[in-house]
Structure formats: structure tokens, C-alpha cells
Motif scaffolding. Structure first.
Motif, mmCIF file in Angstrom:
data_model
loop_
_atom_site.group_PDB
_atom_site.id
_atom_site.type_symbol
_atom_site.label_atom_id
_atom_site.label_comp_id
_atom_site.label_asym_id
_atom_site.label_seq_id
_atom_site.Cartn_x
_atom_site.Cartn_y
_atom_site.Cartn_z
ATOM 1 N N ASN A 32 -4.035 1.562 -4.569
ATOM 2 C CA ASN A 32 -2.868 1.017 -3.871
ATOM 3 C C ASN A 32 -1.742 2.040 -3.765
ATOM 4 N N GLN A 33 -1.574 2.847 -4.800
ATOM 5 C CA GLN A 33 -0.547 3.884 -4.766
ATOM 6 C C GLN A 33 -0.909 4.974 -3.762
ATOM 7 N N GLY A 34 -2.208 5.269 -3.634
ATOM 8 C CA GLY A 34 -2.674 6.276 -2.684
ATOM 9 C C GLY A 34 -2.325 7.686 -3.116
ATOM 10 N N GLY A 35 -2.290 8.601 -2.142
ATOM 11 C CA GLY A 35 -2.022 9.999 -2.445
ATOM 12 C C GLY A 35 -3.205 10.660 -3.131
ATOM 13 N N PRO A 36 -3.011 11.864 -3.686
ATOM 14 C CA PRO A 36 -4.098 12.574 -4.376
ATOM 15 C C PRO A 36 -4.438 11.916 -5.715
ATOM 16 N N CYS A 37 -5.367 10.983 -5.710
ATOM 17 C CA CYS A 37 -5.699 10.228 -6.922
ATOM 18 C C CYS A 37 -7.159 10.402 -7.334
ATOM 19 N N GLY A 38 -7.898 11.261 -6.663
ATOM 20 C CA GLY A 38 -9.323 11.406 -6.940
ATOM 21 C C GLY A 38 -9.634 11.839 -8.359
ATOM 22 N N ARG A 39 -8.831 12.755 -8.900
ATOM 23 C CA ARG A 39 -9.095 13.266 -10.241
ATOM 24 C C ARG A 39 -8.950 12.152 -11.282
ATOM 25 N N ARG A 40 -7.897 11.315 -11.125
ATOM 26 C CA ARG A 40 -7.677 10.222 -12.076
ATOM 27 C C ARG A 40 -8.742 9.129 -11.919
ATOM 28 N N LEU A 41 -9.167 8.885 -10.685
ATOM 29 C CA LEU A 41 -10.237 7.913 -10.483
ATOM 30 C C LEU A 41 -11.542 8.397 -11.108
ATOM 31 N N ASP A 42 -11.773 9.687 -11.044
ATOM 32 C CA ASP A 42 -12.979 10.244 -11.653
ATOM 33 C C ASP A 42 -12.943 10.051 -13.174
ATOM 34 N N PHE A 43 -11.776 10.226 -13.760
ATOM 35 C CA PHE A 43 -11.635 9.997 -15.203
ATOM 36 C C PHE A 43 -11.905 8.525 -15.532
ATOM 37 N N LEU A 44 -11.396 7.611 -14.696
ATOM 38 C CA LEU A 44 -11.641 6.183 -14.928
ATOM 39 C C LEU A 44 -13.127 5.855 -14.856
ATOM 40 N N CYS A 45 -13.848 6.530 -13.964
ATOM 41 C CA CYS A 45 -15.292 6.293 -13.865
ATOM 42 C C CYS A 45 -15.986 6.665 -15.173
ATOM 43 N N GLN A 46 -15.530 7.729 -15.807
ATOM 44 C CA GLN A 46 -16.095 8.100 -17.106
ATOM 45 C C GLN A 46 -15.844 7.006 -18.136
ATOM 46 N N GLU A 47 -14.646 6.416 -18.094
ATOM 47 C CA GLU A 47 -14.310 5.336 -19.019
ATOM 48 C C GLU A 47 -15.136 4.085 -18.710
ATOM 49 N N MET A 52 0.855 -1.196 0.000
ATOM 50 C CA MET A 52 0.000 0.000 0.000
ATOM 51 C C MET A 52 0.883 1.235 0.000
ATOM 52 N N GLY A 53 0.559 2.224 -0.839
ATOM 53 C CA GLY A 53 1.339 3.446 -0.941
ATOM 54 C C GLY A 53 0.887 4.480 0.075
ATOM 55 N N LYS A 54 0.862 5.734 -0.356
ATOM 56 C CA LYS A 54 0.459 6.824 0.525
ATOM 57 C C LYS A 54 -1.012 6.696 0.886
ATOM 58 N N ALA A 55 -1.362 7.326 2.014
ATOM 59 C CA ALA A 55 -2.755 7.256 2.468
ATOM 60 C C ALA A 55 -3.666 8.029 1.518
ATOM 61 N N ILE A 56 -4.867 7.484 1.333
ATOM 62 C CA ILE A 56 -5.910 8.181 0.574
ATOM 63 C C ILE A 56 -6.578 9.180 1.521
ATOM 64 N N ALA A 57 -6.819 10.384 1.039
ATOM 65 C CA ALA A 57 -7.426 11.415 1.886
ATOM 66 C C ALA A 57 -8.776 11.846 1.327
ATOM 67 N N SER A 58 -9.719 12.059 2.238
ATOM 68 C CA SER A 58 -11.003 12.632 1.865
ATOM 69 C C SER A 58 -10.831 14.140 1.699
ATOM 70 N N MET A 59 -11.768 14.777 1.017
ATOM 71 C CA MET A 59 -11.727 16.231 0.911
ATOM 72 C C MET A 59 -12.649 16.911 1.918
ATOM 73 N N THR A 60 -13.320 16.137 2.763
ATOM 74 C CA THR A 60 -14.183 16.735 3.782
ATOM 75 C C THR A 60 -13.534 16.577 5.147
ATOM 76 N N GLY A 61 -13.617 17.601 5.964
ATOM 77 C CA GLY A 61 -13.019 17.525 7.290
ATOM 78 C C GLY A 61 -13.306 18.772 8.110
ATOM 79 N N PHE A 62 -12.935 18.691 9.391
ATOM 80 C CA PHE A 62 -13.131 19.799 10.329
ATOM 81 C C PHE A 62 -12.039 19.724 11.388
ATOM 82 N N ALA A 63 -11.554 20.885 11.821
ATOM 83 C CA ALA A 63 -10.533 20.889 12.875
ATOM 84 C C ALA A 63 -10.535 22.240 13.584
ATOM 85 N N ARG A 64 -10.095 22.211 14.845
ATOM 86 C CA ARG A 64 -9.968 23.424 15.657
ATOM 87 C C ARG A 64 -8.621 23.406 16.374
ATOM 88 N N ALA A 65 -8.129 24.586 16.698
ATOM 89 C CA ALA A 65 -6.939 24.717 17.542
ATOM 90 C C ALA A 65 -7.032 26.050 18.257
#
Length: 297
Positions: free
Chosen positions: A243-258, A1-14
Motif C-alpha cells: 500500500n505504501q508503494g515505492g522501492p519496497c522489493g528488498r523488504r518484501l523479500d525479507f518478509l518472504c524469508q520470515e 495507496m501510496g507511491k507506485a510499485i515499479a518492476s525492475m524489468t523494462g525497455f525504452a528507446r529515444a
């Protein structure tokens, strides 16, 4: 497994505190095609806007971020101070009124109780303290960003697992479509011969060579092997991206079109109810996958 997959939704305080000044950062993020940071800071802290934007650009690739800073100076040291300008106006007026009315001259405490003569002012802050406070506020933003990253990673891991399940289902349907497609040529030939028999009830002869040509054309038009091969290739590519992980959402979206393009072609070529139904199931699964990856960075 490569880098962690990240969601684009979140919340945080400090939060933080220094020399009687309290502050809090609040970060919210939702999905977006690119990186967009909207920053809201109090007057006097405008320099933090540029700092926040540059910091977010180092940590994130995509997402719409709403960043807010709240400053509370309620605990900051204050002192009483005489407003000399107002005092210089009050004393002559009070003396004149006292003389005109032959009244007792105003007392000191009476004058000081007049509105505006005494005022509360914050104590002057040294340049060193001001610089230190700004530095600590910037460090608090970094803490909030770290918390945001962790939340997005946790959510991204869950989303990747769900997406993997949809990809497995697409592969299962693709293989099942391959099994069904193997029976299509015989079914097409039988249907064609039946239709021809109905049309030629009068006994008019049709050359066997012409019949063979027509059947071959039908079978070629209904051949979905290329679509199935491309679906299999897209499944492998989607798994590699996850498996590679990281910012891959854009490429996955393209694959969904295919994926969707091949599923549509499969349905249009189908001459079998079972294969058409399977194609519809395939399109529904692809849509579920697309909904998941819309939130992947």
C-alpha cells in the motif's frame, strides 16, 4: 495507496537529430540487488557515460541497466578537399614518368582521379553547434528514462496485484491452519493414550500424574499458535508495504524469508496429515510470492 510499485524489468528507446547527426538511445533493465548501470557510447562521447550514471541514480534505486547510444553522421554535411601532402608527391612522380616515357603530361582531371588526392571531409562544426548537439542527446536520454519509468510502473502495478493475491491466499491458509490446530490437542491425547494402551497390555500401572505430564509436553511441542500469530503479523506488514508503494522489493523479500521460516516450523510441529498438507500449500504460495517480488524495485 501510496507511491507506485515499479518492476525492475523494462525497455525504452529515444531518438533525435541535429545538423545531419542522428542518434538513438536504447535502455534495457533486469532485476538486481543494487543499482548497476553499464553504458556503451561511441568514441568522442565518453562524457555521456558519467552523465548517464548520475541521471539513472536520481531516478532508480535498484536494477541492472544496459544503456547504449548509437550515433549516425551519414547526413552530416561534407565537402571535397585536396590532400596537399599526397598531391605534392604525385606531381613530381607523374612529371618524371612522363619525361622518361616521352608521354603526354598528366592532365589535371587525371591527377585528381588518383586515389587519395581528393577526399571527403566533414565540415568543421562550431563549438556552439557541438554543445547544442550534446545537450539534445542528453535530453533524449531523459526522454528514454521517462519511458522506462512508465513501463516499469505499468509492469509493477500488475506484479503488485498478483503479489496481493498470493498474500490473500497466505492469510486464508493461516486462518485455516488455526482452525485445524484447535483440534490437535484432543487428537494428540487420543493418539498418546492409544499408544500407551498398546505398550501397557500387561497391565502395568502408570501414574495419572505422569500421563498428564507427558500429554502436556506433547501438546506444548505441537502448539503452533505463535507461528500463526507471526504469520498474521507478516501478512499485515506485507500489505502495508504494498500500500505504501515505492522501492519496497528488498523488504518484501525479507518478509518472504520470515513467512517461509514460520511455514517450516508449522510443518515440523504438525501431527496431523491435513495440517501438514496445508503447510506444504502454504510454502508453495510463499514461493510464488517470492518469485513475484524478486522483480519489484
Amino acid at each position: 495507496m501510496g507511491k507506485a510499485i515499479a518492476s525492475m524489468t523494462g525497455f525504452a528507446r529515444a531518438e533525435g537529430e541535429f545538423a545531419g547527426t542522428n542518434w538513438s538511445w536504447e535502455l534495457k533493465s533486469v532485476n538486481g540487488k543494487n543499482l548497476e548501470v553499464r553504458c556503451r557510447v561511441p568514441n568522442g562521447y565518453e562524457a555521456l557515460d558519467a552523465f548517464a550514471r548520475s541521471t539513472f541514480a536520481r531516478h532508480f534505486k535498484r536494477g541492472n541497466f544496459h544503456v547504449g547510444l548509437v550515433i549516425d553522421n551519414a547526413q552530416k554535411a561534407v565537402k571535397l578537399q585536396v590532400n596537399e601532402e599526397i598531391l605534392q608527391q604525385v606531381i613530381p612522380l607523374a612529371t618524371r614518368v612522363s619525361n622518361d616515357l616521352d608521354a603526354v603530361a598528366p592532365s589535371v582531371d587525371g591527377i585528381l582521379n588518383l586515389r587519395g588526392v581528393l577526399e571527403l571531409v566533414e565540415e568543421e562544426e562550431s563549438p556552439e553547434d557541438s554543445e547544442q548537439r550534446l545537450k539534445l542527446i542528453e535530453e533524449s536520454l531523459s526522454v528514454a528514462i521517462t519511458r522506462m519509468e512508465e513501463m516499469r510502473r505499468i509492469e509493477g502495478t500488475r506484479m503488485a496485484e498478483v503479489a496481493q493475491g498470493h498474500i490473500d491466499e497466505i492469510e486464508r491458509l493461516q486462518k485455516k491452519a488455526g482452525d485445524l490446530s484447535a483440534t490437535q490437542p484432543d487428537a494428540l491425547q487420543a493418539r498418546f493414550m492409544k499408544q500407551m494402551a498398546e505398550l501397557l497390555k500387561d497391565g502395568s500401572p502408570v501414574p495419572e500424574e505422569r500421563l498428564a505430564q507427558e500429554i502436556a509436553i506433547l501438546v506444548t511441542k505441537a502448539d503452533i499458535r505463535e507461528e500463526l500469530d507471526r504469520l498474521a503479523a507478516h501478512v499485515a506488514a506485507a500489505r502495508d508495504l504494498l500500500n505504501q508503494g515505492g522501492p519496497c522489493g528488498r523488504r518484501l523479500d525479507f518478509l518472504c524469508q520470515e513467512f517461509n521460516r514460520e511455514a517450516n516450523t508449522l510443518c515440523s510441529k504438525s501431527s496431523d496429515v491435513a495440517l501438514t498438507t496445508l503447510g506444504i500449500d502454504l510454502k508453495a504460495t510463499i514461493e510464488q510470492l517470492r518469485e513475484q517480488i524478486q522483480n519489484i524495485e
